[in-house]
Write an enzyme that holds these catalytic residues in place. Structure first.
Site, PDB file in Angstrom:
ATOM      1  N   GLU A  79       2.861   0.288  -7.525  1.00  0.00           N
ATOM      2  CA  GLU A  79       2.507   1.330  -8.506  1.00  0.00           C
ATOM      3  C   GLU A  79       3.763   2.002  -9.069  1.00  0.00           C
ATOM      4  OE1 GLU A  79      -0.368   3.019  -5.643  1.00  0.00           O
ATOM      5  OE2 GLU A  79      -1.768   3.030  -7.326  1.00  0.00           O
ATOM      6  N   GLU A 133      -4.363  -1.720  -0.674  1.00  0.00           N
ATOM      7  CA  GLU A 133      -4.995  -0.490  -0.181  1.00  0.00           C
ATOM      8  C   GLU A 133      -6.409  -0.727   0.332  1.00  0.00           C
ATOM      9  OE1 GLU A 133      -3.102  -0.731  -2.839  1.00  0.00           O
ATOM     10  OE2 GLU A 133      -1.906   1.073  -3.152  1.00  0.00           O
ATOM     11  N   GLY A 162       1.490   1.573  -3.219  1.00  0.00           N
ATOM     12  CA  GLY A 162       2.264   2.572  -3.952  1.00  0.00           C
ATOM     13  C   GLY A 162       3.593   2.010  -4.441  1.00  0.00           C
TER      14      GLY A 162
HETATM   15  C1  3H9 Z   1      -0.732   3.192  -0.577  1.00  0.00           C
HETATM   16  O1  3H9 Z   1       0.291   2.754  -1.004  1.00  0.00           O
HETATM   17  C2  3H9 Z   1      -1.543   4.241  -1.290  1.00  0.00           C
HETATM   18  C3  3H9 Z   1      -1.150   4.448  -2.729  1.00  0.00           C
HETATM   19  O2  3H9 Z   1      -1.881   3.574  -3.558  1.00  0.00           O
HETATM   20  C4  3H9 Z   1      -1.538   5.823  -3.217  1.00  0.00           C
HETATM   21  C5  3H9 Z   1      -0.715   6.936  -2.778  1.00  0.00           C
HETATM   22  C6  3H9 Z   1      -1.070   8.250  -3.460  1.00  0.00           C
HETATM   23  N1  3H9 Z   1       3.633   3.057   5.938  1.00  0.00           N
HETATM   24  O3  3H9 Z   1       3.826  -5.105   9.492  1.00  0.00           O
HETATM   25  P1  3H9 Z   1       5.164  -5.026  10.136  1.00  0.00           P
HETATM   26  C7  3H9 Z   1       5.478  -0.115   9.505  1.00  0.00           C
HETATM   27  S1  3H9 Z   1      -1.348   2.683   0.912  1.00  0.00           S
HETATM   28  C8  3H9 Z   1       4.133   3.329   7.141  1.00  0.00           C
HETATM   29  O4  3H9 Z   1       5.256  -5.205  11.593  1.00  0.00           O
HETATM   30  P2  3H9 Z   1       6.000  -7.317   8.618  1.00  0.00           P
HETATM   31  C9  3H9 Z   1       4.635  -0.839  10.534  1.00  0.00           C
HETATM   32  O5  3H9 Z   1       3.718   0.020  11.139  1.00  0.00           O
HETATM   33  C10 3H9 Z   1      -0.171   1.539   1.516  1.00  0.00           C
HETATM   34  N2  3H9 Z   1       4.565   2.379   8.005  1.00  0.00           N
HETATM   35  O6  3H9 Z   1       6.239  -5.962   9.414  1.00  0.00           O
HETATM   36  C11 3H9 Z   1       5.697  -1.329  11.484  1.00  0.00           C
HETATM   37  O7  3H9 Z   1       6.079  -0.222  12.289  1.00  0.00           O
HETATM   38  P3  3H9 Z   1       6.542  -0.442  13.810  1.00  0.00           P
HETATM   39  C12 3H9 Z   1      -0.267   0.223   0.861  1.00  0.00           C
HETATM   40  C13 3H9 Z   1       4.486   1.125   7.595  1.00  0.00           C
HETATM   41  O8  3H9 Z   1       7.326  -7.757   8.165  1.00  0.00           O
HETATM   42  C14 3H9 Z   1       6.871  -1.660  10.554  1.00  0.00           C
HETATM   43  O9  3H9 Z   1       6.626  -0.921   9.360  1.00  0.00           O
HETATM   44  N3  3H9 Z   1       0.634  -0.707   1.515  1.00  0.00           N
HETATM   45  C15 3H9 Z   1       3.977   0.773   6.342  1.00  0.00           C
HETATM   46  O10 3H9 Z   1       5.159  -8.225   9.405  1.00  0.00           O
HETATM   47  C16 3H9 Z   1       6.993  -3.126  10.226  1.00  0.00           C
HETATM   48  O11 3H9 Z   1       5.736  -3.586   9.738  1.00  0.00           O
HETATM   49  C17 3H9 Z   1       0.238  -1.510   2.513  1.00  0.00           C
HETATM   50  O12 3H9 Z   1      -0.906  -1.511   2.893  1.00  0.00           O
HETATM   51  C18 3H9 Z   1       3.534   1.805   5.489  1.00  0.00           C
HETATM   52  N4  3H9 Z   1       3.047   1.557   4.247  1.00  0.00           N
HETATM   53  O13 3H9 Z   1       5.117  -6.921   7.356  1.00  0.00           O
HETATM   54  C19 3H9 Z   1       1.294  -2.382   3.119  1.00  0.00           C
HETATM   55  N5  3H9 Z   1       4.017  -0.571   6.217  1.00  0.00           N
HETATM   56  O14 3H9 Z   1       7.737  -1.342  13.717  1.00  0.00           O
HETATM   57  C20 3H9 Z   1       1.231  -2.298   4.615  1.00  0.00           C
HETATM   58  C21 3H9 Z   1       4.541  -1.045   7.356  1.00  0.00           C
HETATM   59  O15 3H9 Z   1       6.785   0.932  14.297  1.00  0.00           O
HETATM   60  N6  3H9 Z   1       2.275  -3.064   5.260  1.00  0.00           N
HETATM   61  N7  3H9 Z   1       4.836  -0.031   8.196  1.00  0.00           N
HETATM   62  O16 3H9 Z   1       5.369  -1.110  14.473  1.00  0.00           O
HETATM   63  C22 3H9 Z   1       2.253  -4.397   5.400  1.00  0.00           C
HETATM   64  O17 3H9 Z   1       1.377  -5.090   4.903  1.00  0.00           O
HETATM   65  C23 3H9 Z   1       3.332  -5.042   6.220  1.00  0.00           C
HETATM   66  O18 3H9 Z   1       3.848  -4.038   7.066  1.00  0.00           O
HETATM   67  C24 3H9 Z   1       4.500  -5.639   5.402  1.00  0.00           C
HETATM   68  C25 3H9 Z   1       5.639  -6.073   6.380  1.00  0.00           C
HETATM   69  C26 3H9 Z   1       3.995  -6.860   4.624  1.00  0.00           C
HETATM   70  C27 3H9 Z   1       5.075  -4.630   4.449  1.00  0.00           C
END
Ligand code: 3H9
Length: 693
Positions: free
Chosen positions: A105, A125, A102
């Site tokens: 996006e 996603e 997102g």
């Molecule tokens: C989407 O976007 C759908 C849209 O297309 C449509 C909508 C209508 N949300 O991984 P880390 C938390 S789907 C909530 O340890 P890093 C994570 O749980 C989404 N929380 O750090 C952790 O929490 P905690 C598409 C999130 O530096 C903390 O942040 N996006 C989210 O190793 C730190 O994360 C993805 O799939 C989130 N979206 O890596 C990206 N993201 O500290 C998913 C992270 O409590 N995220 N958290 O354990 C990642 O790939 C990695 O977290 C990122 C950072 C690369 C960003």
């Protein structure tokens, strides 16, 4: 405006900053704050344009994954994006860190995008069982064309700033983020550039040959078997190339909803959070600082030792491998070299990268040469006496403060530690074969392992790009202790009426990369036989077939005959084995019966769940999701089923208990339900209620 979004004028440019740590996910407060900020922009006589930037370490990492499956609080993301695209004043996205899902996006809806050189962008996603649902599937192909869009959206892989610029995802690379973006916005205003809406671009998506999608679909299908999301992702990219934007958006929404409501989405998001949760150890707080690992040593240059060493070298940590004899050392080093060369030949890495890695790996025959390493990992033969000898020696030679780790897959860490005078420095680090490939690192805590030692190997796991999880000390720890029941029931099924290919087919259809007998043939039937001999326990009925195969010299793939007959790696059913199995059933007086696929599945999988419950109850696993992480990353359990514990919970623990009770009646005490399972069913609770501490 909500606290999550701020608005500030820099000259005549409004800088709108998102502040929702840690990753600026698009939670309700952010969406509301953005809506207010863009309303303000268009009403503000002092602002000619806006720059949208993420506060802290990153732009927006996507929708707030925790909000999926819950009622959506207005405004939705679409509403905000429509408002942004319709803005009369230009909006420039200023990107740093990771602009994901997102987040990308949002950026694609801005009229222009600039980013710093370290930026990464992607639409991941698909890894959550979803597709980009806020226009990404329609806008990205309009910028980069169908091939690159399909590659990015169906794999979820990120790209860096340079390819993003070359392919039109961003318009400029800036050195200083906010000043660079403000300057870009000022230029746009000064030049009176017409607003550039990605949704209106058509060049890259018109006249795409339908054959492109046919071929892409056929290839993709082979790669992603079982996963629903990648095929849906491709369908949306196709829609971008065949439908007008508004219609494509409708198709995206319909397919997004299908995925959102599918159990695979819940399972894959469970694994996303489970992986992060597994790194948290309740009794080890931030005050416990992991030691820095700047050098490593590995004892044993066999398959495991070599693979483990590669992990260190791959992240720039020098590593010495110790062997007893020069010939074994040379063999081990040659295998490492060959593995790296294969990666270069396949195109998954470069010669320069492997040259660097190889320069960090050296061999030695002398314990004296490894004493200064910060960590030593023993990877010798799985035998307690040998391991104790090695640890006794390590205790003498390793510097004070070094971590003494064992790669044992089953043995008692405390007994191994007893061979040293520093049990606080001893810990299990169980890698999975091939150790340079498999993502799991099952760390095993001994009774005396210090918190610092535990924190160090957990941190090390992340550093070497593994998924670390912590287990308590018992025979087989979490993963292999659970596996015992799975392989035992598979073998029992052969005696009762199934054939190896029946069992393997059911397990592969369920989503594991191979079934228990294909696995047995790959690992070597002789290996299992030797382990049984080593234990010295009386022969068990269910091992009779494997023993007979061993006696016939059918060791598996390596002898081109095992449960299957082989032509290279390709196994086919063998009438000889069929007869051997039928004869063995007769020998035990078992009248064979037809066994349904459903029974095969439950008989193999439910022991994982039952033993998992036992392990959870004993505190060997901290939480049920750690067990899921171990099975997904170490044993090939399909991520789209969320791991054995999640799968069981989705099925209903009451049903699981009912089946286990039924099998207990049919097969006796080996199916005795775990007390925790019974307790949770009685209390109508899930695994979360079992969490200790
Ligand atoms: C989407 O976007 C759908 C849209 O297309 C449509 C909508 C209508 N949300 O991984 P880390 C938390 S789907 C909530 O340890 P890093 C994570 O749980 C989404 N929380 O750090 C952790 O929490 P905690 C598409 C999130 O530096 C903390 O942040 N996006 C989210 O190793 C730190 O994360 C993805 O799939 C989130 N979206 O890596 C990206 N993201 O500290 C998913 C992270 O409590 N995220 N958290 O354990 C990642 O790939 C990695 O977290 C990122 C950072 C690369 C960003």
């Amino acid at each position: 405006m909500s606290d999550a979004v701020s608005y500030e004028l820099k000259g005549r440019i409004a800088v709108i900053t998102i502040n929702n740590p840690p990753v600026n996910a698009l939670s309700h407060g952010v969406r509301k704050g953005m809506q207010d900020a863009f309303n303000k922009l268009n009403a503000d006589p002092g602002a000619d344009a806006a720059v949208l930037v993420g506060g802290g370490r990153t732009f927006i990492a996507g929708a707030d994954i925790r909000e999926f499956g819950k009622p959506m609080q207005a405004p939705g993301l679409h509403e905000v994006l429509d408002q942004m695209e319709a803005s009369k004043k230009p909006i420039v996205a200023a990107l740093h860190g990771t602009a994901l899902g997102g987040g990308l996006e949002v950026a694609l809806t801005c009229h222009w995008r600039v980013g710093v050189a370290s930026l990464q962008v992607g639409l991941p996603e698909v890894k959550l069982g979803l597709l980009p649902g806020a226009g990404g599937t329609q806008r990205l192909p309009r910028l980069v064309g169908p091939k690159m869009a399909a590659d990015m959206i169906t794999t979820g892989n990120f790209i860096g700033a340079k390819p993003a610029l070359e392919n039109g995802v961003i318009d400029e690379i800036v050195t200083d983020l906010v000043p660079g973006a403000v300057a870009f916005a000022e230029k746009v205003v000064a030049e009176k550039r017409p607003l550039r809406k990605v949704s209106e671009l058509t060049d890259k998506v018109k006249n795409v040959d339908p054959k492109f999608f046919e071929e892409y679909r056929a290839n993709l299908k082979k790669k992603v078997k079982g996963f629903l999301a990648p095929m849906h992702c491709l369908a949306t990219v196709e829609a971008a190339c065949t439908l007008p934007f508004a219609e494509g958006m409708k198709r995206e929404a319909a397919l997004f909803k299908e995925l959102h409501d599918h159990p695979q989405r819940a399972a894959q998001i469970h694994i996303f959070f489970a992986e992060r949760e597994a790194g948290k150890i309740p009794d080890i707080g931030p005050e416990v600082k992991p030691k820095e690992i700047k050098s490593a040593a590995v004892i044993g240059a066999g398959t495991m030792g070599g693979g483990i060493a590669m992990n260190f070298a791959n992240v720039g940590i020098p590593v010495k491998i110790l062997e007893m004899e020069q010939a074994a050392l040379d063999r081990g080093l040659a295998v490492i070299r060959k593995n790296y060369e294969t990666s270069v030949a396949r195109g998954s890495t470069t010669q320069a990268t492997i040259d660097k890695a190889l320069s960090l790996i050296s061999g030695t025959l002398s314990y004296d040469e490894i004493g200064q390493a910060d960590i030593v990992i023993e990877a010798v033969f799985e035998n307690m006496d040998i391991k104790k000898q090695v640890f006794g020696k390590l205790d003498q030679v390793m510097k004070q403060g070094a971590i003494l780790a064992s790669n044992t897959s089953t043995l008692d860490i405390d007994e191994i530690a007893s061979a040293t005078k520093r049990p606080e420095a001893v810990i299990g680090t169980h890698f999975f074969s091939p150790a340079n490939v498999m993502r799991l690192l099952e760390n095993v805590r001994g009774k005396d392992s210090s918190k610092e030692t535990i924190a160090t190997v957990m941190e090390l796991g992340k550093k070497i790009r593994k998924v670390p999880a912590l287990a308590g000390n018992c025979f087989g720890f979490i993963g292999n202790r659970m596996l015992h029941g799975y392989t035992r029931e598979a073998a029992e099924l052969l005696l009762e009426g199934a054939m190896p290919w029946d069992v393997d087919r059911v397990i592969v259809e369920f989503g594991l990369p191979m079934g228990p007998f294909q696995m047995g043939d790959l690992a070597g039937i002789d290996v299992g036989w030797r382990v049984r001999q080593g234990k010295g326990t009386p022969p068990e009925k269910h091992n009779r077939i494997a023993d007979r195969l061993y006696e016939l010299g059918r060791y598996g793939q390596k002898t081109q005959a095992g449960y299957y007959k082989y032509d290279g790696r390709n196994g086919t059913p063998d009438p000889v084995v069929e007869k051997l199995i039928v004869d063995t059933s007769a020998e035990f007086g078992i009248s064979r019966r037809k066994i349904s696929d459903e029974e095969i599945l439950y008989r193999c999988m439910l022991p994982l769940v039952n033993v998992g419950a036992q392990i959870l109850d004993e505190g060997i696993a901290i939480r049920s999701s750690d067990i899921d992480v171990i099975y997904v990353y170490g044993y090939g359990f399909p991520a789209y089923r969320g791991g054995p514990m999640f799968w069981a919970e989705q099925m209903g623990l009451e049903k699981v208990l009912g089946l286990i009770r039924k099998y207990e009646q049919e097969h006796g005490s080996r199916w005795k339900p775990a007390p925790l399972l019974q307790k949770l069913v009685d209390e109508k609770k899930g695994w979360a209620a079992a969490k200790k501490a």
